[in-house]
Design an enzyme around this catalytic site. Structure first.
Site, PDB file in Angstrom:
ATOM      1  CE  LYS A   1      -4.233  -0.044   0.902  1.00  0.00           C
ATOM      2  NZ  LYS A   1      -5.331  -0.466   0.099  1.00  0.00           N
TER       3      LYS A   1
HETATM    4  N1  GLU Z   1      -7.162  -0.412  -2.987  1.00  0.00           N
HETATM    5  C1  GLU Z   1      -7.941  -1.603  -3.142  1.00  0.00           C
HETATM    6  C2  GLU Z   1      -7.919  -2.455  -1.897  1.00  0.00           C
HETATM    7  O1  GLU Z   1      -7.715  -1.972  -0.819  1.00  0.00           O
HETATM    8  C3  GLU Z   1      -7.570  -2.364  -4.399  1.00  0.00           C
HETATM    9  C4  GLU Z   1      -6.154  -2.793  -4.519  1.00  0.00           C
HETATM   10  C5  GLU Z   1      -5.819  -3.395  -5.882  1.00  0.00           C
HETATM   11  O2  GLU Z   1      -6.699  -3.509  -6.723  1.00  0.00           O
HETATM   12  O3  GLU Z   1      -4.662  -3.742  -6.057  1.00  0.00           O
HETATM   13  O4  GLU Z   1      -8.195  -3.623  -1.926  1.00  0.00           O
END
Ligand code: GLU
Length: 440
Positions: free
Chosen positions: A130
């Protein structure tokens, strides 16, 4: 406080200086502790070796950058940016990029750890990551956001790649942000690399179903839970906190299934109508005005009031840390659904558990987004594209398989759905880590 492992400090040769052994780790914040505490609750049920568990309490790699941006008026400002990769045991790391005033190393580390369990639970060949930039995205113009995104992407170049770490949208980022990231990366390579990010516009290799995937997945999981509980979906009265990409689509899908949406909210506050809200009309209002500000489709209420409304299903699709030890005793929902990551604190989890209110956990419930991201990445790598119906069907299959494993494990081990979901993810990673071993 997290400390270096007891095993590490015990060995005389490897013993670090006192200061290092006792210094707080940079990502050690309340949210990271919450992620580790959830993990620690699941470890005994998962039955994994302690040395494996110890390794998984730490993110593999963390990058802090500063992102200088020239504003439209010529002024130059610098924003802090982060990318944390929690585990690459199962494959490249995967996770969103958020633009928010609360982004920090600890927040990214907690969210990266949750991404690891989410990907593993869904049996996607990814680890968790993240990242984000600490800024107020709403105060920046599109051109400022473009410069910020391009510079942030340049700073991430040493650690991202289609086989290393694949960003995606998260809070306040979208298809356009991903297009700028993809273009910046591709310009450095000299050819188009669509598989560097997911959640892109369809015109550059995005998936036809990625935009709706998280919200639609939330509703698929709700429908599975309703079936197990014997609750007809069309009879449910729902409250949805958050009316962004996840909340608005979840509300629309629930509305389409015949459920009544009695309240929704966004940054401007909540709207409540016991007779039910016309969700497509609210979506049209937001498209035109940017938010629910000024919308008179129902009684205006505060975010706090919205969370405590009498309803069957409360969908949390705003952000982390919304249901706490303080407001959990006052909740009047029969089921809590985590569309956002980390919206329920540990204390709240315990209170809801005692009150017999099931919580559909984030790492299962909002996994539709990363699952369709995986489909998008596979399609980009193979330069072969599927239809909307094919993607929706594949998503439904993946989510229903994960849901059944979680529900059955929770019943068998008499644990919460959260612990069962974590155990599902943790065991996948632990098995792979045991097979691979620790290098060297
Ligand atoms: N930000 C989204 C999550 O927390 C999607 C992450 C992604 O698609 O890689 O799952």
């Amino acid at each position: 406080m997290l400390a270096w492992s007891a095993g590490y400090t015990r060995r005389a040769v490897a013993s670090p200086p006192e200061a290092l052994a006792h210094a707080p780790l940079e990502w050690d914040t309340p949210l990271y502790r919450m992620a580790v505490a959830q993990f620690d609750q699941a470890v005994p049920v998962a039955g994994i070796p302690e040395d494996i568990a110890e390794r998984l309490r730490f993110p593999e790699r963390s990058l802090i950058v500063s992102v200088p941006v020239r504003l439209d008026d010529g002024q130059r400002v610098v924003f802090p940016g982060y990318r944390v990769q929690h585990s690459s045991i199962l494959g490249p790391t995967k996770g969103g990029v958020r633009y928010d005033s609360e982004v920090s190393l600890g927040e990214c580390a907690a969210l990266a750890m949750w991404m690891t369990w989410k990907c593993a639970l869904l049996r996607l060949p990814y680890g968790g990551a993240k990242g984000g930039v600490r800024c107020d995205a709403r105060s920046l113009s599109p051109t400022e956001l473009e410069r910020l995104t391009r510079r942030f992407t340049s700073e991430l170049l040493p650690v991202i790649g289609p086989q290393e770490d694949i960003p995606a949208p998260d809070m306040a980022t979208n298809e356009q942000t991903m297009a700028w990231m993809m273009d910046t990366y591709s310009m450095q390579r000299g050819y188009a690399v669509p598989e560097i990010v997911t959640g892109k516009p369809i015109s550059i290799g995005g998936s036809v179903f990625r935009h709706e995937a998280t919200g639609a997945g939330v509703v698929m999981v709700i429908a599975s839970a309703c079936t197990r509980l014997g609750w007809p979906v069309e009879e449910q009265r729902c409250v949805v906190q958050g009316f962004g990409n996840v909340g608005s689509i979840a509300a629309a899908e629930l509305h389409e299934l015949g459920a009544t949406i009695v309240a929704v909210s966004d940054v401007s506050g909540g709207i409540h109508s016991e007779d039910g809200l016309d969700v497509p009309a609210l979506q049209a209002y937001v498209r035109e005005h940017g938010s629910l500000e000024g919308c008179d489709a129902g009684r205006r209420i505060s975010n706090e009031e919205l969370l405590e409304l009498d309803c069957d299903i409360l969908v949390l699709a705003a952000r982390e840390d919304q249901i706490t030890g303080e407001n959990a005793p006052r909740l009047r929902a029969r089921m809590v659904v985590e569309g956002a990551n980390g919206p329920t604190s540990l204390e709240a989890d315990a209170i809801l558990d005692t009150r017999g209110i099931p919580v559909l956990p984030d790492i299962l419930t909002n996994a539709g987004g990363v699952t369709v991201s995986y489909f998008e990445w596979v399609q980009d790598l193979g330069r072969l594209f599927w239809t909307r119906d094919e993607i929706r069907a594949k998503l439904a299959e993946k989510l229903s398989d994960a849901f059944d494993r979680v529900w059955d494990l929770a019943a068998e081990r008499e644990t919460s759905l959260r612990t069962a979901a974590l155990v599902g993810g943790i065991r996948e990673v632990s098995n792979a880590l045991e097979a691979r071993g620790i290098f060297p």
